[in-house]
Design a protein around this motif. Structure first.
Motif, mmCIF file in Angstrom:
data_model
loop_
_atom_site.group_PDB
_atom_site.id
_atom_site.type_symbol
_atom_site.label_atom_id
_atom_site.label_comp_id
_atom_site.label_asym_id
_atom_site.label_seq_id
_atom_site.Cartn_x
_atom_site.Cartn_y
_atom_site.Cartn_z
ATOM 1 N N UNK A 103 0.850 -1.185 0.000
ATOM 2 C CA UNK A 103 0.000 0.000 0.000
ATOM 3 C C UNK A 103 0.888 1.238 0.000
ATOM 4 N N UNK A 104 0.577 2.164 -0.896
ATOM 5 C CA UNK A 104 1.359 3.395 -1.027
ATOM 6 C C UNK A 104 1.498 4.105 0.316
ATOM 7 N N UNK A 105 0.411 4.180 1.052
ATOM 8 C CA UNK A 105 0.424 4.886 2.328
ATOM 9 C C UNK A 105 1.419 4.262 3.309
ATOM 10 N N UNK A 106 1.517 2.948 3.310
ATOM 11 C CA UNK A 106 2.474 2.259 4.180
ATOM 12 C C UNK A 106 3.906 2.465 3.702
ATOM 13 N N UNK A 107 4.103 2.440 2.393
ATOM 14 C CA UNK A 107 5.440 2.642 1.837
ATOM 15 C C UNK A 107 5.995 4.002 2.232
ATOM 16 N N UNK A 108 5.212 5.060 2.073
ATOM 17 C CA UNK A 108 5.738 6.392 2.395
ATOM 18 C C UNK A 108 5.843 6.627 3.899
ATOM 19 N N UNK A 109 5.041 5.919 4.687
ATOM 20 C CA UNK A 109 5.106 6.070 6.143
ATOM 21 C C UNK A 109 6.369 5.417 6.713
ATOM 22 N N UNK A 110 6.730 4.263 6.171
ATOM 23 C CA UNK A 110 7.906 3.525 6.635
ATOM 24 C C UNK A 110 8.652 2.951 5.425
ATOM 25 N N UNK A 111 9.271 3.814 4.630
ATOM 26 C CA UNK A 111 9.845 3.355 3.364
ATOM 27 C C UNK A 111 10.950 2.310 3.509
ATOM 28 N N UNK A 112 11.834 2.486 4.459
ATOM 29 C CA UNK A 112 12.933 1.522 4.586
ATOM 30 C C UNK A 112 12.418 0.138 4.987
ATOM 31 N N UNK A 113 11.451 0.102 5.895
ATOM 32 C CA UNK A 113 10.871 -1.169 6.336
ATOM 33 C C UNK A 113 10.240 -1.907 5.151
ATOM 34 N N UNK A 114 9.455 -1.193 4.358
ATOM 35 C CA UNK A 114 8.744 -1.856 3.261
ATOM 36 C C UNK A 114 9.658 -2.156 2.079
ATOM 37 N N UNK A 115 10.643 -1.299 1.845
ATOM 38 C CA UNK A 115 11.616 -1.584 0.791
ATOM 39 C C UNK A 115 12.438 -2.818 1.168
ATOM 40 N N UNK A 116 12.806 -2.918 2.418
ATOM 41 C CA UNK A 116 13.556 -4.085 2.877
ATOM 42 C C UNK A 116 12.735 -5.372 2.703
ATOM 43 N N UNK A 117 11.450 -5.314 3.040
ATOM 44 C CA UNK A 117 10.582 -6.486 2.857
ATOM 45 C C UNK A 117 10.465 -6.843 1.380
#
Length: 183
Positions: A90-104
């Motif tokens: 979800x875009x909203x999650x990506x921008x809220x915690x980008x490093x966490x979601x990019x790592x996943x």
């Protein structure tokens, strides 16, 4: 992908089963155990409003309905794909915690070096370029319109009644956005 790209990967001598190019009814697709499907999504009303500049012949209702059809189609198709081959972000999650979601995402893709494989300067530039709240201008405009315009409010109620449960079921997004509580 093209035939040469696929055969080059096959010739690399990977021990795992390789993906296969499948030609069917004039289209070509890649299938196999390594094929991955990344699905990026966004709140349906925010997506519908963002698309207004590109698709001006559809109503907001029609754009939300289209968003829902795409989401449901992906969810249904994903049931027939190998386990682990899909990733929804979800875009909203990506921008809220980008490093966490990019790592996943990097882990899911199976990048051998994980986040260490990225150029640190480029990664920092990308992280700094993200909008903290890409929905802000759309959400503010929509909330104002619902509050100030009876016709827009009526359409919002219709959206929630017609699509709210289905939207929640496929995405977890809340279509009402708390606006119906603000009467």
């Amino acid at each position: 992908w093209n035939q040469q790209g696929a055969s080059a990967q096959k010739d690399a001598g990977d021990d795992e089963e390789d993906d296969e190019l499948v030609e069917e009814e004039g289209s070509v697709r890649l299938e196999g155990p390594k094929t991955r499907f990344l699905f990026m999504t966004r709140h349906p009303i925010m997506q519908a409003m963002a698309m207004m500049a590109f698709v001006d012949d559809l109503t907001l209702h029609q754009r939300v309905e289209h968003w829902l059809a795409v989401e449901e189609s992906f969810q249904n198709d994903a049931k027939f794909l190998p386990s682990g081959s899909t990733f929804t972000l979800q875009l909203e999650n990506l921008v809220a915690e980008p490093e966490k979601h990019l790592e996943a995402l990097v882990k899911w893709l199976g990048f051998q070096h994980g986040m260490n494989g990225f150029d640190k300067t480029l990664l920092k530039e990308w992280l700094n370029s993200l909008q903290a709240d890409p929905n802000k201008k759309y959400e503010e405009a929509y909330r104002t319109a619902v509050k100030d315009d009876a016709a827009v409010r009526k359409e919002h109620v219709r959206l929630v009644e017609e699509f709210g449960e289905r939207v929640r079921a496929v995405s977890g997004y809340e279509l009402s956005m708390g606006l119906l509580d603000e009467q």
